[in-house]
Design an enzyme around this catalytic site. Structure first.
Site, PDB file in Angstrom:
ATOM      1  N   SER A 133       0.839  -1.201   0.000  1.00 22.68           N
ATOM      2  CA  SER A 133       0.000   0.000   0.000  1.00 22.68           C
ATOM      3  C   SER A 133       0.875   1.253   0.000  1.00 22.68           C
ATOM      4  O   SER A 133       1.641   1.465  -0.927  1.00 22.68           O
ATOM      5  CB  SER A 133      -0.951  -0.065   1.196  1.00 22.68           C
ATOM      6  OG  SER A 133      -1.994   0.853   1.069  1.00 22.68           O
ATOM      7  N   ASP A 154      -9.098  -4.644  -5.595  1.00 22.61           N
ATOM      8  CA  ASP A 154      -8.549  -3.839  -4.503  1.00 22.61           C
ATOM      9  C   ASP A 154      -9.301  -2.512  -4.403  1.00 22.61           C
ATOM     10  O   ASP A 154      -9.306  -1.728  -5.346  1.00 22.61           O
ATOM     11  CB  ASP A 154      -7.062  -3.577  -4.750  1.00 22.61           C
ATOM     12  CG  ASP A 154      -6.329  -3.067  -3.525  1.00 22.61           C
ATOM     13  OD1 ASP A 154      -6.931  -2.285  -2.761  1.00 22.61           O
ATOM     14  OD2 ASP A 154      -5.164  -3.439  -3.328  1.00 22.61           O
ATOM     15  N   HIS A 209      -7.620  -5.925  -0.392  1.00 25.86           N
ATOM     16  CA  HIS A 209      -6.471  -5.030  -0.530  1.00 25.86           C
ATOM     17  C   HIS A 209      -5.163  -5.806  -0.446  1.00 25.86           C
ATOM     18  O   HIS A 209      -4.896  -6.474   0.550  1.00 25.86           O
ATOM     19  CB  HIS A 209      -6.539  -3.982   0.584  1.00 25.86           C
ATOM     20  CG  HIS A 209      -5.465  -2.940   0.537  1.00 25.86           C
ATOM     21  ND1 HIS A 209      -5.035  -2.360  -0.632  1.00 25.86           N
ATOM     22  CD2 HIS A 209      -4.733  -2.358   1.538  1.00 25.86           C
ATOM     23  CE1 HIS A 209      -4.096  -1.470  -0.358  1.00 25.86           C
ATOM     24  NE2 HIS A 209      -3.887  -1.459   0.949  1.00 25.86           N
TER      25      HIS A 209
END
Length: 566
Positions: free
Chosen positions: A238, A507, A535
């Site tokens: 991320s 995602d 995610h």
């Protein structure tokens, strides 16, 4: 799970968790005329040879036991343009010693995302146990708390001295409507955002210009040197992809292997990123309604997808009229908190959808307590954690010891002359919200004119409904933030070896299209696709794990078009 970031988010900062995370901070060179990032001088000259940085690059980490792992601290200059002024950050570092003598390649450095998530906690939560045996045999597993984050000294806070409110408020005060339409509603939204920004400036003002991702990437290179590594082996989830991208741009020839999972595309501006993420959350909630029965069976809050969608719409309308009761809260569950709970429950469907379903049932019966807990990340396994409920059982304060005391054992040659500046406010045990705000608002340029945000509301509502309008209002806090120097740009990392980008098709937080774009921007970039909701991919799927770990171990390239399925 070793995905990230965790779910410790309040309504005000939800959309900022990834929307602003482009890894482009202040105190660095600006963009070129075409929006591309000029190559830093660090990319062409070894910063370790700079006389004013030599003492930082010459550090030897003083490892000592901390539970089942080893810990140390790393001293870095607060301002890389003036590294000799004595102002520093002292960063905690943790290592799981897993490499087998005779097979050891080096260390693999992890960043769990956020921004604002604590790398030291990731190690303590047992992330090394989730990594494949082949990687563990060849690498020790290392992570650290970035500047301003967690046990960093000094650390960010948005709670001024004498105040008990956090960056996102105390949770018991009314927030702006999901779509502020009237002048009074918009004035209230602006006032709340300005108050938050003012609190952060009051509590952490001297730190705010120095917590950008480009500076954190320079810290990462100091850590690489302190670990004794000639080149960096790195995995970032991320926001960690932004940190990795910045490192690759500044130090392309210092990269051995780099995995960027849940990619953030640095070429997008704040509005493009906000619209992409908000649309991702809307689609993810729709997928929850459609696939709930397949994932959690009878626990679903409706017998059909239509019933689940109707329930969610009903609750959104109901909470916009009047908050629902929440145990221990004078205000209750409002619509913004409901949207936060829904969005944050989309990160790992396999571990979150059952709790969400139970919470929706309870809320439909008039009790918003469980949904409020989900919005605060207080119930169920957190996405970035590896066993504890939300990573809060251990803060690292007892096992790592004082970072300032550790600094005395860190051989920089002149550490005793350094000084860390205490915050003017109260640093909470978990300062991830303050760090998230500070880093994202500094990294990404935001309009100073409120009209730009109001102009974004209608397109956001059309594209993503309530997830879009809350995304816009969450960005308002950055309107009055100290400005960074960077601008949206395409990656420029000449000389970097092939980087592996992992993109998950469903995602919600870092849409798949950003992974496709980022892989194309890297010279020789490789894309590994994961056909699943949720995610990030590494740590959630055996096929993804195998491809990532073959690359980390042997630098095995991933062929174009390679796709893993859930």
């Amino acid at each position: 799970m070793i995905t990230a970031p965790t779910r410790r988010r309040q309504a005000l900062v939800l959309a900022l968790a990834v929307v602003g995370a482009t890894s482009l901070g202040a105190c660095t060179v600006g963009s070129g005329p075409d929006g591309s990032r000029p190559r830093s001088s660090a990319a062409t000259a070894d910063p370790a040879d700079r006389p004013d940085l030599r003492r930082f690059y010459g550090q030897k980490l003083a490892w000592k036991p901390c539970g089942d792992h080893t810990c140390a601290s790393l001293t870095v200059p607060m301002d890389y343009s003036r590294p000799g002024n004595g102002r520093t950050f002292v960063l905690p570092v943790a290592k799981a010693v897993t490499a087998v003598p005779g097979k050891r390649v080096g260390s693999v450095v992890l960043n769990p995302g956020g921004p604002g998530e604590r790398g030291v906690q990731l190690i303590k939560d047992g992330v090394a146990d989730e990594i494949g045996r082949g990687v563990r045999e060849r690498f020790d597993v290392v992570s650290f708390d970035p500047r301003g984050v967690g046990e960093s000294k000094p650390a960010l806070t948005c709670t001024p001295a004498g105040s008990t409110d956090s960056a996102s408020g105390d949770g018991d005060a009314p927030v702006a409507p999901l779509h502020p339409r009237t002048d009074s509603e918009r004035a209230a939204a602006l006032a709340g955002a300005r108050a938050t920004a003012a609190d952060c400036r009051k509590a952490s003002g001297p730190l705010l210009p120095h917590v950008g991702t480009d500076d954190a990437a320079r810290d990462l290179d100091v850590l690489r040197a302190a670990l004794g590594e000639r080149r960096l082996t790195y995995v970032g989830w991320s926001y960690g992809t932004s940190l990795g991208t910045s490192y690759a741009e500044q130090f392309p020839r210092r990269v051995r292997a780099m995995v960027l999972d849940g990619a953030v595309d640095p070429s997008l501006d704040w509005r493009q990123r906000m619209l992409g993420q908000s649309t991702g959350f809307r689609k993810a909630v729709e997928e929850y309604a459609a696939s709930c029965a397949d994932v959690v069976g009878d626990a679903c809050p409706g017998a059909t997808p239509e019933e689940i969608r109707a329930l969610i719409d009903r609750l959104v309308e109901r909470t916009q009229r009047e908050p629902l009761p929440v145990d221990g809260s004078a205000y209750g569950l409002d619509a913004a908190t409901l949207v936060s709970a829904l969005s944050l429950s989309m990160y790992t469907p396999e571990s979150q959808w059952e709790a969400l379903s139970e919470a929706l049932r309870a809320t439909d019966d008039g009790d918003g307590t469980k949904l409020a807990a989900l919005a605060a990340g207080e119930d169920g396994p957190a996405d970035g954690d590896t066993g504890s409920s939300d990573g809060s059982e251990e803060t690292g304060s007892t096992e790592t010891g004082s970072a300032e005391n550790d600094a005395e054992e860190t051989d920089t040659g002149e550490t005793g002359a350094d000084r860390t500046e205490p915050s003017a406010g109260t640093v909470p045990e978990d300062n991830s919200e303050a760090a998230l705000l500070a880093i994202n608002c500094l990294d990404v340029p935001h309009p100073r004119d409120a009209q730009a945000y109001w102009d974004a509301l209608a397109p956001a509502e059309k594209a993503a409904g309530v997830y879009g309008t809350t995304g816009v209002t969450s960005e308002l806090v950055c309107k009055d933030w100290p400005a960074g120097a960077q601008r949206p740009h395409r990656v420029r990392a000449t000389g970097v070896p092939p980087v592996l980008v992992v993109g998950t098709a469903g995602d919600p937080a870092t849409p798949y299209g950003e992974a496709v774009s980022l892989a194309r921007q890297f010279p020789g970039g490789m894309l590994l696709s994961f056909e699943a909701p949720g995610h990030t991919g590494y740590g959630r799927n055996p096929c993804v794990d195998k491809k990532v770990e073959e690359y980390l171990i042997s630098l095995t390239k991933v062929r174009p078009g390679t796709t893993c399925t859930a």
